[in-house]
Design a protein around this motif. Structure first.
Motif, PDB file in Angstrom:
ATOM      1  N   SER A  46       0.814  -1.260   0.047  1.00 26.74           N
ATOM      2  CA  SER A  46       0.002  -0.068   0.097  1.00 26.74           C
ATOM      3  C   SER A  46       0.844   1.402  -0.123  1.00 26.74           C
ATOM      4  CB  SER A  46      -0.949   0.064   1.119  1.00 26.74           C
ATOM      5  OG  SER A  46      -0.324   0.189   2.367  1.00 26.74           O
ATOM      6  N   GLU A  49       1.859   1.738  -3.527  1.00 23.17           N
ATOM      7  CA  GLU A  49       1.006   2.274  -4.473  1.00 23.17           C
ATOM      8  C   GLU A  49       0.628   3.619  -4.131  1.00 23.17           C
ATOM      9  OE1 GLU A  49      -2.025  -0.831  -3.413  1.00 23.17           O
ATOM     10  OE2 GLU A  49      -1.164  -2.179  -4.694  1.00 23.17           O
ATOM     11  N   SER A  52       3.201   5.974  -5.760  1.00 19.08           N
ATOM     12  CA  SER A  52       3.079   6.037  -7.249  1.00 19.08           C
ATOM     13  C   SER A  52       1.842   6.765  -7.553  1.00 19.08           C
ATOM     14  CB  SER A  52       2.608   4.713  -7.865  1.00 19.08           C
ATOM     15  OG  SER A  52       1.220   4.217  -7.491  1.00 19.08           O
ATOM     16  N   ARG A  77       3.313  -7.361  -8.717  1.00 19.31           N
ATOM     17  CA  ARG A  77       2.802  -6.296  -8.195  1.00 19.31           C
ATOM     18  C   ARG A  77       3.836  -5.429  -7.755  1.00 19.31           C
ATOM     19  NH1 ARG A  77      -1.425  -6.928  -3.492  1.00 19.31           N
ATOM     20  NH2 ARG A  77      -1.075  -4.633  -3.089  1.00 19.31           N
ATOM     21  N   TYR A  81       6.958  -1.310  -9.127  1.00 12.48           N
ATOM     22  CA  TYR A  81       7.373  -0.232  -8.320  1.00 12.48           C
ATOM     23  C   TYR A  81       8.910  -0.345  -7.956  1.00 12.48           C
ATOM     24  CZ  TYR A  81       2.215   0.100  -7.700  1.00 12.48           C
ATOM     25  OH  TYR A  81       0.931  -0.020  -8.066  1.00 12.48           O
TER      26      TYR A  81
END
Length: 103
Positions: A46, A49, A52, A77, A81
């Motif tokens: 999280s 995310e 980002s 996932r 990143y």
């Protein structure tokens, strides 16, 4: 980790939560970030995310350094990143130091 990575040429800043990480990234630009996926206030997923999506925050290259075994979906996932994923083990400190040195 700061003792492993710190030297005359490398300055390290350690934080213990996602909130502290976000606060540091508001104030400073970093060459890279080493992230453990287990944080007390959020998951590493999280946090990545959030970074980002937040255009006003500097999003440095990320090295994920975790003791967790990752599923193929989790690894996929993270690859969106992160520059590198290192699973903690016998040789992982040397690999982490090598990866950080690249940045």
């Amino acid at each position: 980790m700061q003792k492993l990575l710190g030297s005359h040429d490398v300055e390290t800043v350690g934080v213990g939560s996602a909130a502290a990480c976000l606060e540091q990234l508001k104030q400073t630009t970093f060459d890279c970030m080493v992230l453990d996926l287990t944080l007390p206030d959020a998951s590493g997923f999280s946090l990545l995310e959030t970074l980002s999506r937040e255009e006003h925050l500097a999003f440095p290259p990320v090295i994920v350094y975790t003791g967790r075994e990752l599923s193929p979906d989790e690894e996929q996932r993270l690859r969106k990143y992160s520059s590198s994923i290192i699973i903690k083990g016998a040789k992982s400190p040397e690999r982490l130091l090598a990866e950080v040195t690249l940045f």
